[in-house]
Design a protein around this motif. Structure first.
Motif, PDB file in Angstrom:
ATOM      1  N   CYS A 105      32.659  52.579  43.338  1.00 26.27           N
ATOM      2  CA  CYS A 105      33.570  52.076  42.323  1.00 26.27           C
ATOM      3  C   CYS A 105      33.321  50.583  42.155  1.00 26.27           C
ATOM      4  CB  CYS A 105      35.015  52.347  42.750  1.00 26.27           C
ATOM      5  SG  CYS A 105      36.168  52.005  41.440  1.00 26.27           S
ATOM      6  N   LYS A 106      33.232  50.141  40.918  1.00 24.58           N
ATOM      7  CA  LYS A 106      32.901  48.739  40.652  1.00 24.58           C
ATOM      8  C   LYS A 106      34.134  47.839  40.678  1.00 24.58           C
ATOM      9  CE  LYS A 106      28.879  49.927  37.928  1.00 24.58           C
ATOM     10  NZ  LYS A 106      28.216  49.846  36.642  1.00 24.58           N
ATOM     11  N   ILE A 107      35.337  48.440  40.686  1.00 27.32           N
ATOM     12  CA  ILE A 107      36.569  47.648  40.707  1.00 27.32           C
ATOM     13  C   ILE A 107      37.152  47.706  42.109  1.00 27.32           C
ATOM     14  CG2 ILE A 107      38.873  47.411  39.736  1.00 27.32           C
ATOM     15  CD1 ILE A 107      37.868  48.838  37.244  1.00 27.32           C
ATOM     16  N   SER A 108      37.519  46.552  42.620  1.00 29.61           N
ATOM     17  CA  SER A 108      38.078  46.508  43.964  1.00 29.61           C
ATOM     18  C   SER A 108      39.517  47.015  43.961  1.00 29.61           C
ATOM     19  CB  SER A 108      38.020  45.077  44.516  1.00 29.61           C
ATOM     20  OG  SER A 108      38.875  44.254  43.743  1.00 29.61           O
ATOM     21  N   ALA A 109      40.038  47.320  45.133  1.00 22.73           N
ATOM     22  CA  ALA A 109      41.391  47.863  45.260  1.00 22.73           C
ATOM     23  C   ALA A 109      42.441  46.853  44.796  1.00 22.73           C
ATOM     24  CB  ALA A 109      41.647  48.264  46.703  1.00 22.73           C
ATOM     25  N   SER A 110      42.236  45.579  45.114  1.00 17.00           N
ATOM     26  CA  SER A 110      43.211  44.560  44.697  1.00 17.00           C
ATOM     27  C   SER A 110      43.212  44.405  43.181  1.00 17.00           C
ATOM     28  CB  SER A 110      42.912  43.215  45.374  1.00 17.00           C
ATOM     29  OG  SER A 110      41.616  42.767  45.016  1.00 17.00           O
ATOM     30  N   ARG A 111      42.037  44.516  42.568  1.00 18.53           N
ATOM     31  CA  ARG A 111      41.944  44.425  41.113  1.00 18.53           C
ATOM     32  C   ARG A 111      42.649  45.621  40.459  1.00 18.53           C
ATOM     33  NH1 ARG A 111      41.854  41.499  36.707  1.00 18.53           N
ATOM     34  NH2 ARG A 111      40.487  42.293  35.092  1.00 18.53           N
ATOM     35  N   LYS A 112      42.450  46.832  41.034  1.00 17.14           N
ATOM     36  CA  LYS A 112      43.129  48.027  40.520  1.00 17.14           C
ATOM     37  C   LYS A 112      44.632  47.859  40.582  1.00 17.14           C
ATOM     38  CE  LYS A 112      39.907  51.751  41.556  1.00 17.14           C
ATOM     39  NZ  LYS A 112      39.702  52.973  42.345  1.00 17.14           N
ATOM     40  N   LEU A 113      45.132  47.327  41.699  1.00 21.61           N
ATOM     41  CA  LEU A 113      46.566  47.142  41.875  1.00 21.61           C
ATOM     42  C   LEU A 113      47.114  46.153  40.858  1.00 21.61           C
ATOM     43  CD1 LEU A 113      49.060  47.821  43.579  1.00 21.61           C
ATOM     44  CD2 LEU A 113      48.462  45.890  45.047  1.00 21.61           C
TER      45      LEU A 113
END
Length: 190
Positions: free
Chosen positions: A11-19
């Motif tokens: 996944c190119k989006i990090s978990a913090s960015r998703k949140l």
């Protein structure tokens, strides 16, 4: 080495960015919901002000107040009728929607029946499959059939030969001679 076919792409989006994106979407949705509720409230106030002008009770006599009450009751009756008609339409539409949803589910639930193949199963195997452990012993289907003996067939042929033409029997049995034959046949005149 060949690459694995089942490897998931990272996944190119990090978990913090998703949140953070999720939080932004939720705040935006709440803002739009509040704006929609405010617009609905404004529409309601505007509609009521157009339908019902503000009432003024000061300086009116009792007869004028009674006349105004009758007018208000007439308007209330009209709006109740409109509300009832609207509720009936909504109920009918909801019922139609429910029926159509059921039809869609029925149509979506259909499946093709597989082509069945012939399977040879004996009566014992079939009973064992149907009844399980309750099935005891073997089942002979021929035992239940009616057995016909050759003697029975011969007797039936003789009876049909004796009867022959019914007109001859009627003529032979008529009068006193016929009664005498019947009496002799029964074993009465020994």
């Amino acid at each position: 080495m060949p690459p694995k076919a089942e490897a998931k792409p990272k996944c190119k989006i990090s978990a913090s960015r998703k949140l953070s994106l999720k939080i932004l979407l939720l705040t935006r949705a709440t803002e739009e919901l509040e704006a929609e509720n405010a617009a609905r409230d404004e529409e309601k106030v505007r509609h009521l002000s157009a339908k019902l002008p503000p009432l003024q009770f000061s300086g009116l006599t009792i007869e004028e107040l009674q006349k105004m009450c009758k007018q208000l009751h007439a308007k209330i009756d009209v709006t109740d009728e409109e509300r009832y008609e609207c509720e009936a339409k909504v109920f009918k539409n909801n019922k139609d929607i429910h029926e159509l949803k059921l039809k869609v589910q029925d149509l979506g639930g259909k499946f093709k029946k597989p082509a069945l193949r012939k399977v040879r199963v004996s009566a014992d195997e079939m009973m064992r499959a149907l009844l399980g452990s309750k099935h005891k012993g073997s089942m002979d289907l021929r035992a239940n059939l009616k057995s016909v003996k050759k003697e029975d067939i011969k007797q039936e042929k003789e009876l049909t030969m004796e009867v022959g033409d019914w007109r001859k029997n009627v003529e032979a049995m008529s009068g006193m001679e016929g009664r005498k034959k019947m009496f002799d046949a029964a074993g009465g005149g020994q």
